[in-house]
Write an enzyme that holds these catalytic residues in place. Structure first.
Site, PDB file in Angstrom:
ATOM      1  N   LYS A  70       0.874  -1.187   0.000  1.00 45.37           N
ATOM      2  CA  LYS A  70       0.000   0.000   0.000  1.00 45.37           C
ATOM      3  C   LYS A  70       0.899   1.221   0.000  1.00 45.37           C
ATOM      4  O   LYS A  70       2.034   1.153   0.458  1.00 45.37           O
ATOM      5  CB  LYS A  70      -0.868   0.020   1.267  1.00 45.37           C
ATOM      6  CG  LYS A  70      -2.107   0.856   1.133  1.00 45.37           C
ATOM      7  CD  LYS A  70      -3.242   0.071   0.507  1.00 45.37           C
ATOM      8  CE  LYS A  70      -4.421   0.933   0.148  1.00 45.37           C
ATOM      9  NZ  LYS A  70      -5.578   0.109  -0.258  1.00 45.37           N
TER      10      LYS A  70
ATOM     11  N   ASP B  89      -6.831   4.211  -4.836  1.00 49.72           N
ATOM     12  CA  ASP B  89      -7.540   4.074  -3.562  1.00 49.72           C
ATOM     13  C   ASP B  89      -8.186   5.441  -3.357  1.00 49.72           C
ATOM     14  O   ASP B  89      -8.375   6.182  -4.334  1.00 49.72           O
ATOM     15  CB  ASP B  89      -6.547   3.702  -2.440  1.00 49.72           C
ATOM     16  CG  ASP B  89      -7.235   3.222  -1.162  1.00 49.72           C
ATOM     17  OD1 ASP B  89      -7.574   2.038  -1.080  1.00 49.72           O
ATOM     18  OD2 ASP B  89      -7.453   4.044  -0.239  1.00 49.72           O
TER      19      ASP B  89
ATOM     20  N   PHE C 205     -19.364   8.595  -1.401  1.00 49.84           N
ATOM     21  CA  PHE C 205     -19.984   8.857  -2.711  1.00 49.84           C
ATOM     22  C   PHE C 205     -18.932   8.775  -3.810  1.00 49.84           C
ATOM     23  O   PHE C 205     -19.115   9.289  -4.909  1.00 49.84           O
ATOM     24  CB  PHE C 205     -20.697  10.217  -2.719  1.00 49.84           C
ATOM     25  CG  PHE C 205     -19.769  11.410  -2.603  1.00 49.84           C
ATOM     26  CD1 PHE C 205     -19.151  11.718  -1.414  1.00 49.84           C
ATOM     27  CD2 PHE C 205     -19.521  12.218  -3.706  1.00 49.84           C
ATOM     28  CE1 PHE C 205     -18.289  12.811  -1.312  1.00 49.84           C
ATOM     29  CE2 PHE C 205     -18.672  13.325  -3.616  1.00 49.84           C
ATOM     30  CZ  PHE C 205     -18.054  13.611  -2.411  1.00 49.84           C
TER      31      PHE C 205
ATOM     32  N   ASN D 146     -15.821   6.260  -5.885  1.00 51.30           N
ATOM     33  CA  ASN D 146     -15.839   5.131  -6.816  1.00 51.30           C
ATOM     34  C   ASN D 146     -16.486   3.883  -6.224  1.00 51.30           C
ATOM     35  O   ASN D 146     -17.283   3.199  -6.876  1.00 51.30           O
ATOM     36  CB  ASN D 146     -14.391   4.855  -7.256  1.00 51.30           C
ATOM     37  CG  ASN D 146     -14.251   3.545  -7.968  1.00 51.30           C
ATOM     38  OD1 ASN D 146     -13.930   2.531  -7.359  1.00 51.30           O
ATOM     39  ND2 ASN D 146     -14.542   3.537  -9.250  1.00 51.30           N
ATOM     40  N   VAL D 147     -16.149   3.575  -4.979  1.00 49.44           N
ATOM     41  CA  VAL D 147     -16.648   2.356  -4.341  1.00 49.44           C
ATOM     42  C   VAL D 147     -18.156   2.460  -4.090  1.00 49.44           C
ATOM     43  O   VAL D 147     -18.922   1.547  -4.416  1.00 49.44           O
ATOM     44  CB  VAL D 147     -15.868   2.074  -3.038  1.00 49.44           C
ATOM     45  CG1 VAL D 147     -16.471   0.910  -2.283  1.00 49.44           C
ATOM     46  CG2 VAL D 147     -14.397   1.818  -3.345  1.00 49.44           C
ATOM     47  N   ALA D 148     -18.600   3.592  -3.526  1.00 48.69           N
ATOM     48  CA  ALA D 148     -20.028   3.810  -3.255  1.00 48.69           C
ATOM     49  C   ALA D 148     -20.825   3.772  -4.561  1.00 48.69           C
ATOM     50  O   ALA D 148     -21.929   3.214  -4.623  1.00 48.69           O
ATOM     51  CB  ALA D 148     -20.223   5.152  -2.548  1.00 48.69           C
ATOM     52  N   TRP D 149     -20.244   4.337  -5.605  1.00 51.57           N
ATOM     53  CA  TRP D 149     -20.906   4.366  -6.921  1.00 51.57           C
ATOM     54  C   TRP D 149     -21.131   2.951  -7.457  1.00 51.57           C
ATOM     55  O   TRP D 149     -22.246   2.581  -7.852  1.00 51.57           O
ATOM     56  CB  TRP D 149     -20.052   5.208  -7.886  1.00 51.57           C
ATOM     57  CG  TRP D 149     -20.402   5.064  -9.327  1.00 51.57           C
ATOM     58  CD1 TRP D 149     -21.476   5.618  -9.959  1.00 51.57           C
ATOM     59  CD2 TRP D 149     -19.688   4.304 -10.307  1.00 51.57           C
ATOM     60  NE1 TRP D 149     -21.466   5.259 -11.293  1.00 51.57           N
ATOM     61  CE2 TRP D 149     -20.376   4.456 -11.533  1.00 51.57           C
ATOM     62  CE3 TRP D 149     -18.517   3.533 -10.285  1.00 51.57           C
ATOM     63  CZ2 TRP D 149     -19.951   3.837 -12.713  1.00 51.57           C
ATOM     64  CZ3 TRP D 149     -18.090   2.926 -11.460  1.00 51.57           C
ATOM     65  CH2 TRP D 149     -18.799   3.076 -12.647  1.00 51.57           C
TER      66      TRP D 149
END
Ligand code: 2IT
Length: 444
Positions: free
Chosen positions: A124, A164, A236, A238-241
């Site tokens: 990471k 990320d 809100f 990339n992941v939430a989308w």
């Protein structure tokens, strides 16, 4: 108790690194039983070697802003463990980035990547740089300055970074452009690339899609259909989308999204063009969701988190420790059926303990959100083969991988009363694979 002693020594050695110690503690508690059944692990110092990263690169990133002022940020790459494959994991650009947060993320990534069934080690990196309020030109100059240091330490079979928080398609493009120029090669050393230069179909959606495929499997163990269920989502980006898109497609109703400014409650459900609007919000660079409430005439709760709403499914999709014990109590009191972390370590340790104690279906991030890095692994494969798979091919592979992760969790996490402890299942399955690989390769 051996693992307890290791933990105490680690706390003494790394005081104040709360997130890192939190992640290590959870894994060590989960694996205690299997560790005690394998005295050869103790003899080989497997845990002592597994909890420390192989190395951490720390570097200074000087860059010039639009006003001509010199700015200095810090950059890092934590190469955590490459026993089962090249280091693999995202880059986070966020004000909260510290060595502790990247060590926790690299540690989690090692087990997550082991669960994907693909040959990827854990890593990471990132910076305390925040894209908030920065112009496009500033973001480009920063990414180039960051890569000017990082490129020496990465490569297609060495270490493959991705995005990320704060690092999306635009940033990956700028980072990759500079990498390619410096390394004088184009082998796809970053993943999450654009489709025109080696990216994979479904990679942008993969973390959210994979999360919902996992939730589907979790609900299936109880004979529950996701259709018609209400879902609270935080974040809100990339992941939430991706999660909203897939949940809606599966017939569920997503009623919240959130930002650092608060959350919006949309009882009609976030679907259709409202999902597209999430991308617009993200791209505005302002890091607020309030404009959604204004645009669609729904309620906005400033400074609050979405967990106060009564829902069937709660999906943290923003950042670590975004759901605490009090939130967990509220969700349980409101009859929540399933909580699945699509963010990394989205719930505090106390919240996780409570969900498990109350036998709520609970999925930990390293299992639930592994579809993102798994699809990065598929991008690496396509790059190495010099070809592109179709959307259907990638999606089918992602489906299979999430199913396999769910199965691994059940094998190691099923309790005598039938309750599946996914935290234990994921930790033990991931640990066993990495531990076996380390055992086979000697003390290095
Ligand atoms: O936390 C994660 O798994 C990611 N940010 C994705 C990492 C990757 O290499 O795709």
């Amino acid at each position: 108790m051996k693992t307890e002693n290791i933990l105490l020594a680690l706390e003494a050695k790394h005081p104040g690194e709360h997130e890192y110690l939190q992640a290590v503690k959870e894994v060590l508690h989960s694996i205690e039983d299997v560790y005690n059944q394998h005295p050869e692990f103790e003899k080989a110092g497997i845990i002592e070697r597994l909890v420390e990263p192989d190395r951490i690169f720390t570097f200074k990133i000087p860059w010039v802003d639009d006003k001509g002022n010199v700015q200095v940020n810090l950059g890092y790459r934590v190469q955590f463990n490459n026993a089962i494959g090249p280091y693999k994991g995202g880059l986070r650009f966020h004000a909260s980035v510290t060595p502790s947060s990247l060590k926790f993320l690299g540690f989690e990534q090692t087990f997550k990547n082991a669960l994907t069934t693909l040959p990827m080690g854990g890593g990471k990196g990132g910076s305390d740089f925040s894209i908030r309020g920065k112009s496009n030109a500033e973001v480009m100059r920063f990414c180039q300055a960051f890569m000017l240091e990082l490129w020496r330490h990465i490569g297609p079979d060495t270490d493959v970074p991705a995005g990320d928080i704060g690092v999306g398609a635009r940033e990956i493009g700028y980072l990759y452009g500079m990498y390619r120029k410096l390394a004088l090669e184009n082998t796809g050393t970053l993943t999450g690339k654009g489709l025109d230069y080696g990216g994979s179909l479904i990679r942008p959606e993969a973390t959210g899609f994979g999360g919902l495929y996992f939730v589907y499997q979790m609900l299936k163990t109880k004979g529950i259909d996701i259709k018609g269920k209400t879902v609270a989502i935080s974040g809100f980006g990339n992941v939430a989308w991706g999660a909203t898109l897939k949940a809606t497609e599966m017939g569920a109703k997503v009623v919240t999204i959130s930002g650092p400014d608060g959350y919006v409650y949309d009882p009609a459900g976030i679907s259709g063009e409202k999902i597209d609007y999430m991308l617009e919000l993200r791209n505005s660079g302002e890091d607020i969701v309030a404009p959604y409430a204004e645009k669609y005439g729904v309620e906005f709760f400033p400074g609050k988190r979405p967990w106060q709403q009564k829902v069937d499914i709660a999906l943290p999709c923003a950042i670590q420790n975004e759901l605490n014990e009090e939130d967990a109590k509220t969700l349980i009191d409101n009859g929540v059926t399933c909580v699945a972390e699509i963010s990394n370590m989205g719930c505090t340790a106390e919240a996780v303990d409570l969900f498990i104690e109350k036998k709520v279906l609970f999925g930990p991030g390293k299992a639930v959100n592994a579809g993102g890095v798994a699809t990065s692994g598929l991008e690496m494969t396509q790059n190495a083969m010099h070809l592109n798979w179709t959307e259907a091919e990638v999606d089918e592979k992602l489906h299979q991988i999430m199913k396999s992760i769910h199965e691994q969790c059940c094998i190691y996490g099923k309790q005598p009363d039938g309750y599946i402890n996914y935290v234990k299942g994921a930790n033990v399955a991931g640990f066993m694979k990495v531990a076996r690989a380390m055992m086979a390769q000697g003390v290095v």
